[in-house]
Design a protein around this motif. Structure first.
Motif, PDB file in Angstrom:
ATOM      1  N   GLU A  79       0.829  -1.176   0.005  1.00 34.21           N
ATOM      2  CA  GLU A  79      -0.078  -0.011  -0.030  1.00 34.21           C
ATOM      3  C   GLU A  79       0.825   1.216  -0.123  1.00 34.21           C
ATOM      4  O   GLU A  79       0.486   2.358  -0.737  1.00 34.21           O
ATOM      5  N   GLN A  80       1.950   1.236   1.057  1.00 36.46           N
ATOM      6  CA  GLN A  80       2.947   2.325   0.927  1.00 36.46           C
ATOM      7  C   GLN A  80       3.547   2.612  -0.663  1.00 36.46           C
ATOM      8  O   GLN A  80       3.581   3.758  -0.791  1.00 36.46           O
ATOM      9  N   LEU A  81       3.887   1.511  -1.004  1.00 32.33           N
ATOM     10  CA  LEU A  81       4.714   1.473  -2.375  1.00 32.33           C
ATOM     11  C   LEU A  81       3.808   2.081  -3.519  1.00 32.33           C
ATOM     12  O   LEU A  81       4.248   2.818  -4.297  1.00 32.33           O
ATOM     13  N   LEU A  82       2.369   1.420  -3.503  1.00 31.23           N
ATOM     14  CA  LEU A  82       1.833   1.813  -4.396  1.00 31.23           C
ATOM     15  C   LEU A  82       0.923   3.411  -4.533  1.00 31.23           C
ATOM     16  O   LEU A  82       0.432   3.734  -5.451  1.00 31.23           O
ATOM     17  N   ALA A  83       0.831   3.669  -3.218  1.00 30.13           N
ATOM     18  CA  ALA A  83       0.003   4.789  -2.979  1.00 30.13           C
ATOM     19  C   ALA A  83       0.088   5.972  -3.800  1.00 30.13           C
ATOM     20  O   ALA A  83      -0.748   6.613  -4.517  1.00 30.13           O
ATOM     21  N   PRO A  84       1.460   6.483  -4.034  1.00 33.86           N
ATOM     22  CA  PRO A  84       1.672   7.496  -4.962  1.00 33.86           C
ATOM     23  C   PRO A  84       1.467   7.300  -6.653  1.00 33.86           C
ATOM     24  O   PRO A  84       1.706   8.087  -7.338  1.00 33.86           O
ATOM     25  N   LEU A  85       1.402   5.977  -6.958  1.00 38.20           N
ATOM     26  CA  LEU A  85       1.105   5.565  -8.278  1.00 38.20           C
ATOM     27  C   LEU A  85      -0.274   5.388  -8.782  1.00 38.20           C
ATOM     28  O   LEU A  85      -1.158   5.146  -7.960  1.00 38.20           O
ATOM     29  N   PRO A  86      -0.634   5.661 -10.059  1.00 32.42           N
ATOM     30  CA  PRO A  86      -1.784   5.265 -10.748  1.00 32.42           C
ATOM     31  C   PRO A  86      -1.927   3.945 -10.822  1.00 32.42           C
ATOM     32  O   PRO A  86      -2.248   3.619 -11.826  1.00 32.42           O
ATOM     33  N   VAL A  87      -1.984   3.028  -9.548  1.00 29.97           N
ATOM     34  CA  VAL A  87      -2.036   1.728  -9.760  1.00 29.97           C
ATOM     35  C   VAL A  87      -3.173   1.224  -8.630  1.00 29.97           C
ATOM     36  O   VAL A  87      -3.213   1.606  -7.588  1.00 29.97           O
ATOM     37  N   ASP A  88      -4.326   0.382  -9.307  1.00 33.13           N
ATOM     38  CA  ASP A  88      -4.905  -0.193  -8.343  1.00 33.13           C
ATOM     39  C   ASP A  88      -4.643  -1.626  -8.312  1.00 33.13           C
ATOM     40  O   ASP A  88      -4.651  -2.404  -9.472  1.00 33.13           O
TER      41      ASP A  88
END
Length: 422
Positions: free
Chosen positions: A340-349
């Motif tokens: 969650e921390q890794l993907l939070a700033p990315l446009p990824v679901d």
């Protein structure tokens, strides 16, 4: 000349691991309207699975009817076939009304061949072909016929053969009826004869989103069972492909990727042009309406592996991700938090997370792992461990199981190599 746009397997109303496909379908329909207009398409043919379920949500029905309204100014003839996902009753409820809008809906099988014959016309209103419009053939619908009555005590293998023969008879009858109608309409210049179908054929390459339609009764219908139609427009298999290496029997495939294993497939609609006896087919590539990606990675390598897919996103798009965690990352208890921390700033679901890790077969049952997190070998080993067998026999069974898996993988690879879409 007659131009037909062949598509199938829209699956309106589908939810992809909790995500609605409504926006994608709306964009696809805009593409359809633009393509029909620019390429001067005479007939839009949808070979089944219009809806994803037999009880489609209200917005899916609204999309369906709005498309029909939007197509009216274009003067295109619309032919809609019921698939195994579709409800005959749902499609039938508005079929008569839609005839007033140049739309022909064939929800299910009717014993009268005339109910399945359609005259396809060009923009000048002249007949260009006769279509044997065959929807998904349910065994219970075929059993309406006196000559197709099923009998008790028939073994599964014999039932499969009987069903194949019945489907072949249906196509042969419709071919003969189409010939008669074509000769009446154009006695001097024979009209091309076309057919549709919603079924699995021998040699077709499927994906995990394709629901088997004849479980226990019909694995695949042989291409040789089709009469010599000029073109056979098929639905049910989601990857565009020829059948048996033939040019004229084809699946258009689904316009959207309906599972992660379809994510790398190029999607198509097929433009079929008929000029008397000449048939030409062009595969029209579809844009990707929603980027999907399946990755196998550990946490450290994930950002670098994601980078190419993220760079190709359009403004406002988000990537739907399936992640198979490998190595030590799969053993971390707080991996969900780290992701969650890794993907939070990315446009990824992140829609699906699986862990690939070695599992002791004896402890699988109490491990709390889902079936998706286990390999085929894990499951087989766990089942084998429940038996009182000698070490030698266990080893032999494991070897045979591995050989069977390799044969299946080789067969899938061979189909993929020869089942090219165009």
């Amino acid at each position: 000349m007659l131009r037909i746009l062949h598509t199938s397997d829209w699956h309106l109303g589908q939810f992809f691991i909790g995500k609605s496909r409504e926006a994608e379908h709306r964009t696809f329909f805009r593409w359809l309207c633009d393509t029909i207009k620019t390429r001067q398409i005479d007939v839009l043919l949808v070979a089944g699975d219009i809806f994803d379920t037999t009880t489609p949500p209200s917005y899916a029905r609204e999309l369906y009817h709005q498309l029909i309204v939007d197509l009216q100014p274009l003067g295109v003839q619309l032919v809609l076939l019921g698939g195994n996902h579709d409800s005959v009753a749902v499609l039938k409820e508005s079929a008569e009304l839609l005839r007033c809008l140049n739309t022909y809906v064939i929800p299910g099988y009717q014993c009268d061949p005339a109910q399945h014959l359609l005259v396809l016309k060009n923009h000048d209103g002249k007949p260009g072909a006769v279509l044997a419009a065959v929807p998904f053939l349910r065994p219970r619908d075929l059993s309406q016929r006196d000559d197709f009555r099923s009998s008790a005590g028939v073994e599964a293998g014999e039932k499969q053969l009987q069903l194949q023969q019945q489907i072949s008879v249906v196509y042969q009858e419709l071919y003969q009826a189409a010939q008669m109608l074509a000769s009446e309409l154009s006695p001097d210049t024979p009209l091309p004869l076309l057919a549709t179908g919603h079924l699995t054929t021998v040699g077709a390459s499927s994906s995990e989103s394709v629901r088997e339609i004849y479980i226990g009764t019909l694995d695949a219908f042989p291409a040789s069972g089709f009469p010599p139609f000029a073109y056979v427009a098929l639905g049910h298999i989601h990857q565009a492909q020829k059948v048996g290496g033939t040019e004229h029997i084809r699946y258009s495939g689904a316009p959207l990727a309906l599972s992660f294993d379809e994510a790398r497939q190029q999607k198509y609609c097929l433009e079929v042009t008929l000029d008397h006896a000449d048939v030409s087919i062009e595969a029209l590539p579809l844009p990707c309406f929603q980027p999907l990606l399946s990755l196998k990675s550990d946490l450290t390598s994930l950002p670098a592996l994601l980078a190419p897919a993220l760079q190709s996103l359009s403004a406002g798009q988000r990537l739907w991700l399936e992640l198979v965690l490998t190595g030590d990352s799969a053993l971390l208890s707080d991996v969900q938090v780290q992701l969650e921390q890794l993907l939070a700033p990315l446009p990824v679901d992140l829609l699906r997370l699986r862990r690939q890790r070695p599992v002791d077969a004896a402890t699988i049952a109490g491990s709390g792992l889902s079936l998706q997190e286990l390999t085929t070998a894990d499951v087989f080993a766990a089942r084998l461990a429940q038996e009182q067998l000698s070490a030698e026999l266990q080893l032999r069974l494991s070897q045979l199981h591995q050989q069977a898996l390799e044969l299946l993988q080789q067969a899938d690879a061979a189909v993929g190599a020869t089942g090219e879409p165009v």
